[in-house]
Design an enzyme around this catalytic site. Structure first.
Site, PDB file in Angstrom:
ATOM      1  CB  CYS A 119       7.888  10.402  -9.064  1.00  0.00           C
ATOM      2  SG  CYS A 119       7.143  10.999  -7.545  1.00  0.00           S
ATOM      3  CG  HIS A 252      10.699   7.461  -8.232  1.00  0.00           C
ATOM      4  ND1 HIS A 252      11.241   8.593  -7.663  1.00  0.00           N
ATOM      5  CD2 HIS A 252       9.445   7.353  -7.714  1.00  0.00           C
ATOM      6  CE1 HIS A 252      10.355   9.142  -6.852  1.00  0.00           C
ATOM      7  NE2 HIS A 252       9.258   8.405  -6.853  1.00  0.00           N
ATOM      8  CG  ASN A 282       9.084   9.755  -3.425  1.00  0.00           C
ATOM      9  OD1 ASN A 282       9.666  10.421  -4.278  1.00  0.00           O
ATOM     10  ND2 ASN A 282       7.949   9.128  -3.674  1.00  0.00           N
TER      11      ASN A 282
HETATM   12  O1  UT7 Z   1       6.548   8.752  -5.860  1.00  0.00           O
HETATM   13  C1  UT7 Z   1       5.429   8.245  -6.485  1.00  0.00           C
HETATM   14  C2  UT7 Z   1       5.314   6.850  -6.244  1.00  0.00           C
HETATM   15  N1  UT7 Z   1       4.805   6.590  -4.908  1.00  0.00           N
HETATM   16  C3  UT7 Z   1       4.909   5.375  -4.456  1.00  0.00           C
HETATM   17  O2  UT7 Z   1       5.486   4.541  -5.100  1.00  0.00           O
HETATM   18  C4  UT7 Z   1       4.244   5.016  -3.150  1.00  0.00           C
HETATM   19  C5  UT7 Z   1       3.636   3.658  -3.294  1.00  0.00           C
HETATM   20  N2  UT7 Z   1       2.987   3.161  -2.101  1.00  0.00           N
HETATM   21  C6  UT7 Z   1       3.682   2.787  -1.000  1.00  0.00           C
HETATM   22  O3  UT7 Z   1       4.883   2.928  -0.958  1.00  0.00           O
HETATM   23  C7  UT7 Z   1       2.931   2.132   0.133  1.00  0.00           C
HETATM   24  O4  UT7 Z   1       1.626   1.832  -0.280  1.00  0.00           O
HETATM   25  C8  UT7 Z   1       2.887   3.009   1.409  1.00  0.00           C
HETATM   26  C9  UT7 Z   1       4.274   3.102   2.029  1.00  0.00           C
HETATM   27  C10 UT7 Z   1       2.385   4.397   1.087  1.00  0.00           C
HETATM   28  C11 UT7 Z   1       1.951   2.375   2.437  1.00  0.00           C
HETATM   29  O5  UT7 Z   1       2.379   1.058   2.740  1.00  0.00           O
HETATM   30  P1  UT7 Z   1       1.318  -0.132   2.839  1.00  0.00           P
HETATM   31  O6  UT7 Z   1       2.072  -1.333   3.172  1.00  0.00           O
HETATM   32  O7  UT7 Z   1       0.536  -0.113   1.553  1.00  0.00           O
HETATM   33  O8  UT7 Z   1       0.456   0.306   4.081  1.00  0.00           O
HETATM   34  P2  UT7 Z   1      -1.117   0.560   4.142  1.00  0.00           P
HETATM   35  O9  UT7 Z   1      -1.487   1.794   3.430  1.00  0.00           O
HETATM   36  O10 UT7 Z   1      -1.810  -0.712   3.781  1.00  0.00           O
HETATM   37  O11 UT7 Z   1      -1.326   0.809   5.689  1.00  0.00           O
HETATM   38  C12 UT7 Z   1      -1.172  -0.266   6.648  1.00  0.00           C
HETATM   39  C13 UT7 Z   1      -1.453   0.256   8.018  1.00  0.00           C
HETATM   40  C14 UT7 Z   1      -2.764   0.999   8.140  1.00  0.00           C
HETATM   41  O12 UT7 Z   1      -3.356   0.672   9.396  1.00  0.00           O
HETATM   42  P3  UT7 Z   1      -4.550  -0.383   9.483  1.00  0.00           P
HETATM   43  O13 UT7 Z   1      -5.640   0.167   8.610  1.00  0.00           O
HETATM   44  O14 UT7 Z   1      -3.993  -1.672   8.958  1.00  0.00           O
HETATM   45  O15 UT7 Z   1      -4.881  -0.404  10.925  1.00  0.00           O
HETATM   46  C15 UT7 Z   1      -2.346   2.451   8.183  1.00  0.00           C
HETATM   47  O16 UT7 Z   1      -3.259   3.272   8.864  1.00  0.00           O
HETATM   48  O17 UT7 Z   1      -0.431   1.171   8.421  1.00  0.00           O
HETATM   49  C16 UT7 Z   1      -1.042   2.378   8.909  1.00  0.00           C
HETATM   50  N3  UT7 Z   1      -0.148   3.486   8.606  1.00  0.00           N
HETATM   51  C17 UT7 Z   1       0.813   3.919   9.461  1.00  0.00           C
HETATM   52  N4  UT7 Z   1       1.193   3.502  10.671  1.00  0.00           N
HETATM   53  C18 UT7 Z   1       2.217   4.151  11.256  1.00  0.00           C
HETATM   54  C19 UT7 Z   1      -0.109   4.236   7.486  1.00  0.00           C
HETATM   55  N5  UT7 Z   1       0.866   5.154   7.569  1.00  0.00           N
HETATM   56  C20 UT7 Z   1       1.458   4.967   8.779  1.00  0.00           C
HETATM   57  C21 UT7 Z   1       2.528   5.593   9.447  1.00  0.00           C
HETATM   58  N6  UT7 Z   1       2.876   5.156  10.661  1.00  0.00           N
HETATM   59  N7  UT7 Z   1       3.214   6.615   8.892  1.00  0.00           N
END
Ligand code: UT7
Length: 325
Positions: A119, A252, A282
């Site tokens: 990225c 980005h 992204n």
């Molecule tokens: O391009 C390179 C750079 N990449 C980035 O900058 C990405 C950086 N990271 C992020 O943007 C975020 O960490 C994410 C968008 C990937 C995830 O967001 P988050 O707020 O960190 O969510 P999380 O991983 O803590 O997940 C929270 C909950 C989980 O459920 P539980 O364990 O709390 O029950 C996940 O299983 O959300 C759940 N979850 C979803 N639910 C519905 C994860 N993905 C999804 C989904 N739909 N697509």
């Protein structure tokens, strides 16, 4: 007298197929994968993304973006003396996407190569082109970010497959005595390779390892927020400028929350941040030039304004380019 690299023109291309969060959620539901528009919008700011047709590779998207950038710059492809493509999703293992773009543009002879910094790839490519222009080894460079991340997504993994899209963005740089790129700043730290990677690779006629994107989203999030502020400040210091001198922040486009947090740290209001993540998702190396071209074409970015471009991604890699448009 210092030689600057000045942006002569920009261009971009998005594949025809557009999926809203609701469209994608419906497709995923058929495979038993549960997600929702609400979750995606709230956690990422993404509302839609584009996916390339099966017949389109990164070189096709890149060539479309390049043609638009050449038209905007008012030059012909055979006036280029350098082509660099930033991509992590090349058409083939080799040759490079850049050589394919060169041929598709109907030209030959000038150096053409790819840069792989995920990225941050466009920031890396722009910095290399700027260095070559400053050293006098190139006068007119085509720099592209192009990706088909839909090819490396695991559509059974809802934590990653809702985040990415396909697209390409391009700029034409020209040597000038007027600024220009003012400062650049690049970094990498390979110890973080496992938090964002595609481990599979070609081996003895087969694929060894899982050839789909793996990401520890929270680890990436935390690192991204810190390094994006650091690299912006490093470029500002090199150019003897401050936060207040930035007219537009073009980060980005991975997650609106990361972008807002960076803007806040740089004391910039949300209306000074170019946001396309809502419509593109992204697009990795393509995201910054896509955002740049969007804001140039809709008239927000004006000649003479100061732009901060910054990227972060797999590797871990990060960096910034501060420029006068
Ligand atoms: O391009 C390179 C750079 N990449 C980035 O900058 C990405 C950086 N990271 C992020 O943007 C975020 O960490 C994410 C968008 C990937 C995830 O967001 P988050 O707020 O960190 O969510 P999380 O991983 O803590 O997940 C929270 C909950 C989980 O459920 P539980 O364990 O709390 O029950 C996940 O299983 O959300 C759940 N979850 C979803 N639910 C519905 C994860 N993905 C999804 C989904 N739909 N697509």
């Amino acid at each position: 007298m210092r030689i600057y690299s000045r942006i002569l023109g920009t261009g971009s291309y998005l594949p025809e197929k557009r999926l809203t969060n609701a469209d994608l959620a419906a497709e995923l539901a058929q495979q038993g994968v549960e997600t929702s528009d609400d979750w995606i919008v709230e956690r990422t700011g993404i509302r839609a993304r584009h996916f390339a047709a099966d017949t389109q590779g990164s070189s096709d998207l890149a060539t479309e973006a390049a043609r638009k950038a050449l038209t905007a710059a008012g030059i012909a492809a055979d006036e280029l003396d350098l082509i660099i493509v930033a991509t992590s999703t090349p058409d083939m293992v080799f040759p490079s996407v850049a050589t394919m773009v060169q041929h598709k543009l109907g030209t030959a002879g000038c150096p053409a190569f790819d840069v792989q910094a995920v990225c941050s790839g466009f920031i890396y490519a722009l910095t290399i082109a700027d260095s070559m222009i400053q050293s006098g080894s190139a006068k007119r460079a085509l720099v592209i970010g192009s990706e088909v991340f839909s090819r490396i997504l695991d559509f059974k993994d809802r934590t990653t497959c809702v985040l990415f899209g396909d697209g390409a963005g391009a700029v034409i740089l020209e040597a000038s005595d007027q600024p220009g790129i003012l400062a650049t700043d690049l970094h990498a730290d390979g110890k973080y390779k496992d938090i964002l990677c595609v481990p599979g690779h070609v081996n003895k006629g087969g694929i060894l390892g899982d050839p789909v994107l793996k990401m520890d989203g929270q680890a990436v999030f935390k690192l991204a927020v810190g390094v994006l502020e650091e690299t912006a400040r490093a470029s500002l210091a090199k150019a003897n400028l401050t936060d207040a001198d930035i007219d537009w922040l073009i980060p980005h486009q991975a997650n609106i929350r990361i972008m807002q947090s960076t803007a806040k740290k740089l004391k910039m209001t949300a209306d000074k941040v170019v946001v396309t993540v809502d419509q593109h998702g992204n697009t990795s190396a393509a995201s910054i030039p896509l955002a740049l071209d969007t804001a140039v074409r809709d008239g927000r970015i004006q000649r003479g304004q100061t732009l901060m471009l910054e990227g972060v991604g797999g590797g871990f890699t990060w960096g910034s380019v501060l420029l006068r448009y």
